[in-house]
Scaffold this motif. Structure first.
Motif, PDB file in Angstrom:
ATOM      1  N   PRO A  43       1.071  -1.261   0.038  1.00 39.13           N
ATOM      2  CA  PRO A  43       0.038  -0.068  -0.092  1.00 39.13           C
ATOM      3  C   PRO A  43       0.854   1.340   0.092  1.00 39.13           C
ATOM      4  CG  PRO A  43      -1.029  -1.693   1.488  1.00 39.13           C
ATOM      5  CD  PRO A  43       0.399  -2.200   0.980  1.00 39.13           C
ATOM      6  N   LYS A  44       1.720   1.272   0.579  1.00 42.64           N
ATOM      7  CA  LYS A  44       2.843   2.578   0.790  1.00 42.64           C
ATOM      8  C   LYS A  44       3.520   2.692  -0.718  1.00 42.64           C
ATOM      9  CE  LYS A  44       6.312   5.015   3.226  1.00 42.64           C
ATOM     10  NZ  LYS A  44       7.417   4.846   4.508  1.00 42.64           N
ATOM     11  N   SER A  46       2.465   1.681  -3.468  1.00 41.16           N
ATOM     12  CA  SER A  46       1.208   2.108  -4.283  1.00 41.16           C
ATOM     13  C   SER A  46       0.719   3.697  -4.325  1.00 41.16           C
ATOM     14  CB  SER A  46       0.071   1.269  -4.152  1.00 41.16           C
ATOM     15  OG  SER A  46       0.272  -0.068  -4.644  1.00 41.16           O
ATOM     16  N   ARG A  47       0.814   3.922  -2.970  1.00 42.77           N
ATOM     17  CA  ARG A  47       0.444   5.417  -2.815  1.00 42.77           C
ATOM     18  C   ARG A  47       1.453   6.484  -3.377  1.00 42.77           C
ATOM     19  NH1 ARG A  47      -0.696   3.348   2.269  1.00 42.77           N
ATOM     20  NH2 ARG A  47       1.103   4.651   3.025  1.00 42.77           N
ATOM     21  N   HIS A  48       2.775   6.084  -3.398  1.00 41.64           N
ATOM     22  CA  HIS A  48       3.720   6.758  -3.940  1.00 41.64           C
ATOM     23  C   HIS A  48       3.649   6.772  -5.342  1.00 41.64           C
ATOM     24  CE1 HIS A  48       5.786   8.333  -0.377  1.00 41.64           C
ATOM     25  NE2 HIS A  48       5.756   7.375   0.179  1.00 41.64           N
ATOM     26  N   ALA A  50       1.219   6.181  -7.170  1.00 38.77           N
ATOM     27  CA  ALA A  50      -0.065   6.758  -7.768  1.00 38.77           C
ATOM     28  C   ALA A  50       0.087   8.382  -7.792  1.00 38.77           C
ATOM     29  CB  ALA A  50      -1.203   6.660  -6.859  1.00 38.77           C
ATOM     30  N   LEU A  51       0.916   8.774  -6.701  1.00 40.10           N
ATOM     31  CA  LEU A  51       1.323  10.602  -6.830  1.00 40.10           C
ATOM     32  C   LEU A  51       2.050  10.496  -8.120  1.00 40.10           C
ATOM     33  CD1 LEU A  51       1.945  12.495  -3.848  1.00 40.10           C
ATOM     34  CD2 LEU A  51       3.690  12.839  -5.816  1.00 40.10           C
TER      35      LEU A  51
END
Length: 116
Positions: A43-44, A46-48, A50-51
């Protein structure tokens, strides 16, 4: 269009810098490879990612069950020398060496083997 401010904000975070430099070196990587290399949760990562994708720095593409990320080839011309310099600077660090070692030791990389 990616602005210099957006570009530098993207690279100002350690996780994003590590992702981008690995992608710049390797060409393309999937989330599972970046998760393994950086020793961080999916998840970490993937968040980065996505940004970075939203900023226009990265592109993603689906190949079968895998989603791959790569540096956007349509970045402004000024961005490529900066990416080269960032990679050179980061390559000298111990943490980048560890990231690369973990990536290269990964048993089941999607492009390298059939994973089940």
């Amino acid at each position: 269009m990616l602005t210099p401010v957006q570009f530098f904000k993207c690279l100002a975070d350690d996780t994003r810098l590590r992702c981008v430099t690995l992608l710049h070196l390797e060409g393309k990587l999937c989330v599972c490879e970046l998760t393994e290399a950086l020793a961080l949760s999916q998840p970490k990562i993937s968040r980065h990612l996505a940004l970075l994708r939203q900023s226009g720095l990265l592109l993603d593409s689906r190949e079968g069950q895998w989603v791959y990320y790569r540096i956007n080839p349509d970045l402004p011309n000024w961005a490529y020398p900066l990416l080269d310099d960032a990679l050179k600077a980061v390559q000298a660090s111990e943490s980048f060496g560890n990231d690369l070692d973990r990536l290269r030791q990964m048993d089941c990389r999607p492009d390298m083997a059939v994973c089940g």
